[in-house]
Design a protein around this motif. Structure first.
Motif, PDB file in Angstrom:
ATOM      1  N   ARG A 188      82.740  64.849 141.744  1.00 57.15           N
ATOM      2  CA  ARG A 188      82.202  63.523 141.446  1.00 57.15           C
ATOM      3  C   ARG A 188      81.965  62.718 142.720  1.00 57.15           C
ATOM      4  N   GLY A 219      79.399  62.883 132.368  1.00 61.64           N
ATOM      5  CA  GLY A 219      79.738  64.285 132.625  1.00 61.64           C
ATOM      6  C   GLY A 219      81.131  64.634 132.117  1.00 61.64           C
ATOM      7  N   LEU A 243      74.650  53.994 138.769  1.00 65.79           N
ATOM      8  CA  LEU A 243      74.160  55.339 138.434  1.00 65.79           C
ATOM      9  C   LEU A 243      75.246  56.404 138.615  1.00 65.79           C
ATOM     10  N   VAL A 270      70.737  60.180 135.758  1.00 67.18           N
ATOM     11  CA  VAL A 270      72.039  60.098 135.079  1.00 67.18           C
ATOM     12  C   VAL A 270      72.331  61.402 134.338  1.00 67.18           C
ATOM     13  N   SER A 307      77.978  56.013 135.834  1.00 68.58           N
ATOM     14  CA  SER A 307      77.411  56.435 134.547  1.00 68.58           C
ATOM     15  C   SER A 307      77.315  57.951 134.474  1.00 68.58           C
ATOM     16  N   SER A 308      76.816  58.575 135.527  1.00 61.35           N
ATOM     17  CA  SER A 308      76.684  60.038 135.572  1.00 61.35           C
ATOM     18  C   SER A 308      78.034  60.723 135.468  1.00 61.35           C
ATOM     19  N   GLY A 357      72.981  64.214 136.871  1.00 63.25           N
ATOM     20  CA  GLY A 357      74.297  63.973 137.466  1.00 63.25           C
ATOM     21  C   GLY A 357      75.415  64.285 136.483  1.00 63.25           C
ATOM     22  N   ALA A 358      75.212  63.930 135.211  1.00 67.87           N
ATOM     23  CA  ALA A 358      76.218  64.193 134.181  1.00 67.87           C
ATOM     24  C   ALA A 358      76.405  65.696 133.981  1.00 67.87           C
ATOM     25  N   ILE A 383      78.406  63.363 143.889  1.00 70.23           N
ATOM     26  CA  ILE A 383      77.425  62.621 143.085  1.00 70.23           C
ATOM     27  C   ILE A 383      77.378  61.164 143.539  1.00 70.23           C
TER      28      ILE A 383
END
Length: 194
Positions: A43, A70, A62, A30, A65-66, A33-34, A46
């Protein structure tokens, strides 16, 4: 697209590492990815990686959330570093945008997130230079990212998504966005940015 991902990342090894490391693995995915989303990685990519690596339900959780975290990181960067500069340099424009965003901010951010085009990073940066609440920004972004992220997680997971399903989903998102935009326009046409 998936062969391109596989040339840089081994999705199966990534999923295995995350699952073996439990909370630490999930948190690491997470956060990475963020950070990737915060610095401008699309995005959709991801979400594809999450779907390919973790399957449908865990992939959606996931990915969203990431991506949302971000967006919030970029928002905070703009809030603490860019806003003071923008306020000094463009005080009238800052005041006008702040006045505009104070009415129905959740609906406005949600509308922007539903749009199938546009620059995610630019939206995050501009929102961060306003008085918009970080919680409203995050929750509207989270909800607004959900439909498109789900579609890309499904594609990454290898589920059969035929072109008619994509066209229907895109049409529904565009219609929702158009209706929300019309609502915002009607409310502000008599008192535009002042």
């Amino acid at each position: 697209m998936l062969p391109l991902i596989e040339s840089y990342i081994d999705p199966k090894a990534l999923a295995e590492w995350v699952n073996q490391n439990g909370f630490l693995g999930i948190s690491s995915f997470v956060m990475l990815g963020a950070i990737a989303a915060a610095i401008g990685l699309p995005r959709q990519l991801i979400a594809l990686i999450a779907g390919y690596s973790f399957g449908l339900l865990q992939g959606i959780l996931l990915a969203i959330s990431s991506i949302s975290l971000g967006a919030l990181l970029t928002f905070w960067f703009a809030r603490f570093f860019a806003r003071p500069w923008v306020q000094r340099r463009f005080p009238e424009a800052t005041c006008k945008i702040d006045n505009f965003i104070t009415e129905q901010p959740f609906l406005k951010i949600l509308t922007i997130r539903f749009l199938p085009f546009g620059t995610n990073m630019l939206t995050n940066l501009v929102a961060g230079t306003t008085k918009l609440s970080a919680m409203i920004f995050f929750s509207a972004s989270f909800l607004g990212f959900l439909p498109q992220s789900t579609l890309f997680v499904m594609a990454g997971n290898g589920l059969n998504i035929n072109s008619s399903s994509q066209v229907i989903l895109s049409t529904v998102l565009l219609a929702c966005s158009a209706l929300l935009t019309l609502l915002i326009y009607k409310q502000h046409k008599h008192h535009p940015l002042q």
